[in-house]
Design an enzyme around this catalytic site. Sequence first.
Site, PDB file in Angstrom:
ATOM      1  N   HIS A 135       0.838  -1.203   0.000  1.00  0.00           N
ATOM      2  CA  HIS A 135       0.000   0.000   0.000  1.00  0.00           C
ATOM      3  C   HIS A 135       0.877   1.259   0.000  1.00  0.00           C
ATOM      4  O   HIS A 135       0.594   2.219  -0.710  1.00  0.00           O
ATOM      5  CB  HIS A 135      -0.883   0.052   1.250  1.00  0.00           C
ATOM      6  CG  HIS A 135      -1.855  -1.080   1.387  1.00  0.00           C
ATOM      7  ND1 HIS A 135      -1.935  -1.862   2.509  1.00  0.00           N
ATOM      8  CD2 HIS A 135      -2.800  -1.561   0.536  1.00  0.00           C
ATOM      9  CE1 HIS A 135      -2.889  -2.768   2.361  1.00  0.00           C
ATOM     10  NE2 HIS A 135      -3.422  -2.620   1.164  1.00  0.00           N
ATOM     11  N   LYS A 162     -17.349  -7.140   8.187  1.00  0.00           N
ATOM     12  CA  LYS A 162     -16.078  -7.847   8.394  1.00  0.00           C
ATOM     13  C   LYS A 162     -15.643  -7.712   9.844  1.00  0.00           C
ATOM     14  O   LYS A 162     -15.984  -6.731  10.513  1.00  0.00           O
ATOM     15  CB  LYS A 162     -14.985  -7.221   7.497  1.00  0.00           C
ATOM     16  CG  LYS A 162     -14.917  -7.813   6.100  1.00  0.00           C
ATOM     17  CD  LYS A 162     -13.614  -7.376   5.434  1.00  0.00           C
ATOM     18  CE  LYS A 162     -13.538  -7.787   3.978  1.00  0.00           C
ATOM     19  NZ  LYS A 162     -12.353  -7.206   3.313  1.00  0.00           N
ATOM     20  N   ARG A 198      -2.073  -5.657  -8.796  1.00  0.00           N
ATOM     21  CA  ARG A 198      -0.942  -6.524  -8.461  1.00  0.00           C
ATOM     22  C   ARG A 198      -0.730  -7.613  -9.498  1.00  0.00           C
ATOM     23  O   ARG A 198       0.385  -7.955  -9.829  1.00  0.00           O
ATOM     24  CB  ARG A 198      -1.169  -7.173  -7.089  1.00  0.00           C
ATOM     25  CG  ARG A 198      -1.074  -6.202  -5.945  1.00  0.00           C
ATOM     26  CD  ARG A 198      -1.680  -6.790  -4.716  1.00  0.00           C
ATOM     27  NE  ARG A 198      -3.072  -7.146  -4.957  1.00  0.00           N
ATOM     28  CZ  ARG A 198      -3.829  -7.842  -4.128  1.00  0.00           C
ATOM     29  NH1 ARG A 198      -3.315  -8.290  -3.023  1.00  0.00           N
ATOM     30  NH2 ARG A 198      -5.080  -8.096  -4.413  1.00  0.00           N
ATOM     31  N   SER A 244      -3.113  -7.867   2.796  1.00  0.00           N
ATOM     32  CA  SER A 244      -3.204  -7.700   4.255  1.00  0.00           C
ATOM     33  C   SER A 244      -3.595  -9.004   4.935  1.00  0.00           C
ATOM     34  O   SER A 244      -3.077  -9.340   6.006  1.00  0.00           O
ATOM     35  CB  SER A 244      -4.215  -6.602   4.598  1.00  0.00           C
ATOM     36  OG  SER A 244      -3.770  -5.381   4.094  1.00  0.00           O
TER      37      SER A 244
HETATM   38  N1  COA Z   1      -0.201  -3.838  -2.103  1.00  0.00           N
HETATM   39  C1  COA Z   1      -0.517  -4.728  -1.165  1.00  0.00           C
HETATM   40  N2  COA Z   1      -1.760  -5.200  -0.988  1.00  0.00           N
HETATM   41  C2  COA Z   1      -2.699  -4.747  -1.806  1.00  0.00           C
HETATM   42  C3  COA Z   1      -2.448  -3.823  -2.816  1.00  0.00           C
HETATM   43  C4  COA Z   1      -1.134  -3.356  -2.946  1.00  0.00           C
HETATM   44  N3  COA Z   1      -0.785  -2.480  -3.877  1.00  0.00           N
HETATM   45  N4  COA Z   1      -3.602  -3.574  -3.465  1.00  0.00           N
HETATM   46  C5  COA Z   1      -4.524  -4.321  -2.887  1.00  0.00           C
HETATM   47  N5  COA Z   1      -3.993  -5.019  -1.882  1.00  0.00           N
HETATM   48  C6  COA Z   1      -4.660  -5.997  -1.023  1.00  0.00           C
HETATM   49  C7  COA Z   1      -5.497  -5.366   0.041  1.00  0.00           C
HETATM   50  O1  COA Z   1      -4.772  -5.227   1.244  1.00  0.00           O
HETATM   51  C8  COA Z   1      -6.599  -6.384   0.173  1.00  0.00           C
HETATM   52  O2  COA Z   1      -6.124  -7.424   0.977  1.00  0.00           O
HETATM   53  P1  COA Z   1      -7.095  -8.269   1.889  1.00  0.00           P
HETATM   54  O3  COA Z   1      -8.232  -8.693   1.022  1.00  0.00           O
HETATM   55  O4  COA Z   1      -6.205  -9.339   2.304  1.00  0.00           O
HETATM   56  O5  COA Z   1      -7.501  -7.334   2.992  1.00  0.00           O
HETATM   57  C9  COA Z   1      -6.761  -6.996  -1.187  1.00  0.00           C
HETATM   58  O6  COA Z   1      -5.541  -6.751  -1.820  1.00  0.00           O
HETATM   59  C10 COA Z   1      -7.881  -6.455  -1.997  1.00  0.00           C
HETATM   60  O7  COA Z   1      -7.661  -5.070  -2.181  1.00  0.00           O
HETATM   61  P2  COA Z   1      -8.848  -4.119  -2.599  1.00  0.00           P
HETATM   62  O8  COA Z   1      -9.537  -4.625  -3.794  1.00  0.00           O
HETATM   63  O9  COA Z   1      -8.304  -2.737  -2.614  1.00  0.00           O
HETATM   64  O10 COA Z   1      -9.870  -4.355  -1.438  1.00  0.00           O
HETATM   65  P3  COA Z   1     -10.079  -3.617  -0.099  1.00  0.00           P
HETATM   66  O11 COA Z   1     -10.935  -4.480   0.740  1.00  0.00           O
HETATM   67  O12 COA Z   1      -8.803  -3.190   0.524  1.00  0.00           O
HETATM   68  O13 COA Z   1     -10.903  -2.302  -0.540  1.00  0.00           O
HETATM   69  C11 COA Z   1     -12.742  -1.045  -1.508  1.00  0.00           C
HETATM   70  C12 COA Z   1     -12.063  -2.397  -1.310  1.00  0.00           C
HETATM   71  C13 COA Z   1     -12.849  -0.280  -0.206  1.00  0.00           C
HETATM   72  C14 COA Z   1     -11.949  -0.220  -2.477  1.00  0.00           C
HETATM   73  C15 COA Z   1     -14.130  -1.360  -2.077  1.00  0.00           C
HETATM   74  O14 COA Z   1     -14.698  -2.442  -1.375  1.00  0.00           O
HETATM   75  C16 COA Z   1     -15.094  -0.207  -2.014  1.00  0.00           C
HETATM   76  O15 COA Z   1     -14.958   0.772  -2.710  1.00  0.00           O
HETATM   77  N6  COA Z   1     -16.117  -0.351  -1.144  1.00  0.00           N
HETATM   78  C17 COA Z   1     -17.160   0.645  -0.950  1.00  0.00           C
HETATM   79  C18 COA Z   1     -18.489   0.165  -1.507  1.00  0.00           C
HETATM   80  C19 COA Z   1     -18.567   0.515  -2.962  1.00  0.00           C
HETATM   81  O16 COA Z   1     -18.592   1.670  -3.336  1.00  0.00           O
HETATM   82  N7  COA Z   1     -18.575  -0.511  -3.803  1.00  0.00           N
HETATM   83  C20 COA Z   1     -18.504  -0.345  -5.234  1.00  0.00           C
HETATM   84  C21 COA Z   1     -19.809  -0.414  -5.894  1.00  0.00           C
HETATM   85  S1  COA Z   1     -20.650  -1.920  -5.644  1.00  0.00           S
END
Ligand code: COA
Length: 159
Positions: free
Chosen positions: A16, A40, A89, A127
Site C-alpha cells: 500500500h 467484516k 498486483r 493484508s
Molecule cells: N499492495 C498490497 N496489498 C494490496 C495492494 C497493494 N498495492 N492492493 C490491494 N492489496 C490488497 C489489500 O490489502 C486487500 O487485501 P485483503 O483482502 O487481504 O484485505 C486486497 O488486496 C484487496 O484489495 P482491494 O480490492 O483494494 O480491497 P479492499 O478491501 O482493501 O478495498 C474497496 C475495497 C474499499 C476499495 C471497495 O470495497 C469499495 O470501494 N467499497 C465501498 C463500496 C462501494 O462503493 N462498492 C462499489 C460499488 S458496488
Amino acid sequence: MNLIYPGSFDPITYGHIDIVKRSAVLADTLYIAVLINHSKKPMFSIEERVELIRQATSDLANVVVITFEGLLVNVFQSYPIDAIVKGLRAISDFEYEFQMAQINREMDLRAETLFMMTNPEWGYLSSSLVREIHSLGGGVEQFAPPHVVAAMNRKLEER
Ligand code: COA
C-alpha cells in the site's frame, strides 16, 4: 488534481505504501480512504487503522487520511476528488477492478479510476496474508513497517 486511494488497510503494508508514495507525487492532495465495513471482523479498529496509516505516511505532507462508510462514489460529493487510484498486483486483480471501475462510473460519471501497477516486489502481498503469517508465528517485518508489526504483536499478546 486530487486523488483518493480507498481500501480496508487491515493493516497497511509496504505494498500500500508503495502506491501511496507514487500517487502522492502525482496528486495535489491524496486522500487515503479507509472503509468502515461492519460485515467484516477486522484485526484493527477503524481508529487503529487510521493511526497506523498516519504514522506510515507522516513524511508525506499532501496525504490526508479519511474514513468512509457505504459507497465510494458518495465520498466524491463530500471531498474535492478528481479520481480514484487503485493498485493492480496481478492479472487476477484486473477483472474485479474492471467491474468496480465500471460500476462506480455508472453511478457517478465523475468517478474515474486510475490504475497503478504495483511494484513487483509487493505483487504477491495482501493484508490478509500478512495477518495469517503473523497469526501462525511467522515474521512479517519484510511486509510492513516496524510500528505496524509492533501493533500486530500487541494484538496477538492481548488474545
Ligand atoms: N499492495 C498490497 N496489498 C494490496 C495492494 C497493494 N498495492 N492492493 C490491494 N492489496 C490488497 C489489500 O490489502 C486487500 O487485501 P485483503 O483482502 O487481504 O484485505 C486486497 O488486496 C484487496 O484489495 P482491494 O480490492 O483494494 O480491497 P479492499 O478491501 O482493501 O478495498 C474497496 C475495497 C474499499 C476499495 C471497495 O470495497 C469499495 O470501494 N467499497 C465501498 C463500496 C462501494 O462503493 N462498492 C462499489 C460499488 S458496488
